[in-house]
Design a protein around this motif. Structure first.
Motif, PDB file in Angstrom:
ATOM      1  N   ALA A   1      -5.495   9.614  -4.987  1.00 61.25           N
ATOM      2  CA  ALA A   1      -6.823   8.841  -4.883  1.00 61.25           C
ATOM      3  C   ALA A   1      -8.049   9.731  -5.249  1.00 61.25           C
ATOM      4  O   ALA A   1      -8.843   9.012  -5.922  1.00 61.25           O
ATOM      5  CB  ALA A   1      -6.998   8.412  -3.492  1.00 61.25           C
TER       6      ALA A   1
ATOM      7  N   GLY B   1      -0.100  -2.680 -10.176  1.00 63.73           N
ATOM      8  CA  GLY B   1       0.668  -1.402  -9.999  1.00 63.73           C
ATOM      9  C   GLY B   1       1.256  -0.889 -11.361  1.00 63.73           C
ATOM     10  O   GLY B   1       1.058   0.213 -11.734  1.00 63.73           O
TER      11      GLY B   1
ATOM     12  N   ASP C   1      -5.218   2.046  -5.313  1.00 60.37           N
ATOM     13  CA  ASP C   1      -3.660   1.569  -5.098  1.00 60.37           C
ATOM     14  C   ASP C   1      -3.140   2.971  -4.834  1.00 60.37           C
ATOM     15  O   ASP C   1      -1.840   3.082  -4.671  1.00 60.37           O
ATOM     16  CB  ASP C   1      -3.140   1.171  -6.335  1.00 60.37           C
ATOM     17  N   ALA C   2      -3.579   4.120  -5.062  1.00 55.58           N
ATOM     18  CA  ALA C   2      -3.139   5.544  -5.050  1.00 55.58           C
ATOM     19  C   ALA C   2      -2.566   5.562  -3.514  1.00 55.58           C
ATOM     20  O   ALA C   2      -3.249   5.288  -2.503  1.00 55.58           O
ATOM     21  CB  ALA C   2      -4.001   6.499  -5.150  1.00 55.58           C
ATOM     22  N   SER C   3      -1.035   6.047  -3.314  1.00 51.08           N
ATOM     23  CA  SER C   3      -0.458   6.194  -1.939  1.00 51.08           C
ATOM     24  C   SER C   3      -0.586   7.769  -1.329  1.00 51.08           C
ATOM     25  O   SER C   3      -0.302   7.925  -0.195  1.00 51.08           O
ATOM     26  CB  SER C   3       0.836   5.874  -1.947  1.00 51.08           C
TER      27      SER C   3
ATOM     28  N   SER D   1     -11.748  -1.496   0.359  1.00 49.05           N
ATOM     29  CA  SER D   1     -10.280  -1.692   0.416  1.00 49.05           C
ATOM     30  C   SER D   1      -9.978  -2.570   1.429  1.00 49.05           C
ATOM     31  O   SER D   1     -10.571  -2.980   2.292  1.00 49.05           O
ATOM     32  CB  SER D   1      -9.397  -0.555   0.369  1.00 49.05           C
TER      33      SER D   1
ATOM     34  N   THR E   1      -2.376   3.281   1.759  1.00 53.66           N
ATOM     35  CA  THR E   1      -3.364   3.725   0.817  1.00 53.66           C
ATOM     36  C   THR E   1      -4.728   4.304   1.151  1.00 53.66           C
ATOM     37  O   THR E   1      -5.248   3.701   1.890  1.00 53.66           O
ATOM     38  CB  THR E   1      -3.646   2.284   0.075  1.00 53.66           C
TER      39      THR E   1
END
Lengths: 105, 158
Positions: free
Chosen positions: B50, B11, B43-45, A64, B103
């Motif tokens: 995640a 998203g 992309d998971a916050s 990432s 993230t």
């Protein structure tokens, strides 16, 4: 991309290659502001890194934007010998790629 | 920078990406070899999201056979050295998370028997946080964590 893609150092000891890589890449998170314009700098990051030993995939990393700028990566390749090729290829989110290679001595 | 709007869409189109991740990433990001790059998980916050997206809610047990090395205190959160070492046999992948990052998923690493299951990286930590590593070995998932106090730097959010 500039010619300077980073550095690779591979040291062979007791059949194990100790590989250390420094890649040259901004690794922008998309949340940093340009100090002059105040505009957000778009996300720009290495997504995938493929490490090969004599052309065979030894390890693959999905990254990432949370990896530090000018990424560092260290790993150990087993069953390595003098003359073996170690290469690390990265691809970023814009499709740019670079390869760093070393031959074990 | 024509690609920006498309990336923003990842998203919104997240659910569609589950159905066809190959077609999805392939269309958006030509020349990227990583068709399996798990965009949903990256992309998971929230850490739990995640983890769920990466490991499908499979059970995960705590293990001391998996370890994270990192400084107790990081003076520069932009560059924090982190190592993950797996002492479990037949490890084939691990993921590294920073719970408090916007993230949390930092990396997913696919191992093969050609490498020692031990990798070092440098990561950005937004604030004092728990680092979490989840590894898969012999089809089972294992977890360990370690906290890092961040006294400066960060992801460069502002």
């Amino acid at each position: 991309m500039p010619e300077d893609n980073g550095k690779i150092r591979a040291r062979l000891r007791d059949g194990v290659a100790d590989v250390k890589i420094l890649m040259r890449h901004p690794m922008e998170t998309g949340r940093r502001k340009d100090p002059e314009s105040g505009e957000l700098i778009p996300k720009h990051y290495i997504r995938e890194v493929i490490c090969e030993h004599n052309g065979q995939v030894a390890m693959r990393l999905d990254w990432s934007w949370g990896i530090s700028a000018d990424p560092y990566l260290a790993f150990k390749v087993k069953d390595a010998q003098v003359g073996d090729a170690i290469s690390v290829r990265w691809t970023d989110d814009q499709g740019q790629t670079a390869t760093l290679s070393a031959q074990l001595s | 920078m024509k690609r920006r709007p498309l990336l923003v869409n990842t998203g919104l189109l997240g659910l569609g990406a589950i159905a066809s991740p190959l077609a999805f990433t392939g269309a958006l990001i030509p020349r990227t070899a990583g068709a399996s790059w798990p965009s949903e998980a990256f992309d998971a916050s929230a850490l739990s999201d995640a983890e769920q997206r990466l490991f499908d809610g499979r059970p995960i047990q705590d293990s001391t056979e998996l370890s994270i090395s990192a400084p107790d205190i990081a003076e520069n959160g932009r560059v924090v050295p982190v190592g993950v070492r797996i002492a479990l046999p037949n490890a084939n992948q691990f993921a590294l998370f920073a719970a408090k990052n916007p993230t949390p998923l930092l990396a997913r690493v696919h191992l093969t028997p050609a490498v020692a299951p031990e990798v070092a990286l440098r990561v950005k930590l937004d604030e004092t946080t728990e680092l979490i590593a989840i590894a898969e070995a012999d089809g089972q998932l294992y977890r360990t964590s370690r906290s890092v106090k961040v006294t400066g730097g960060g992801c460069g959010g502002g």
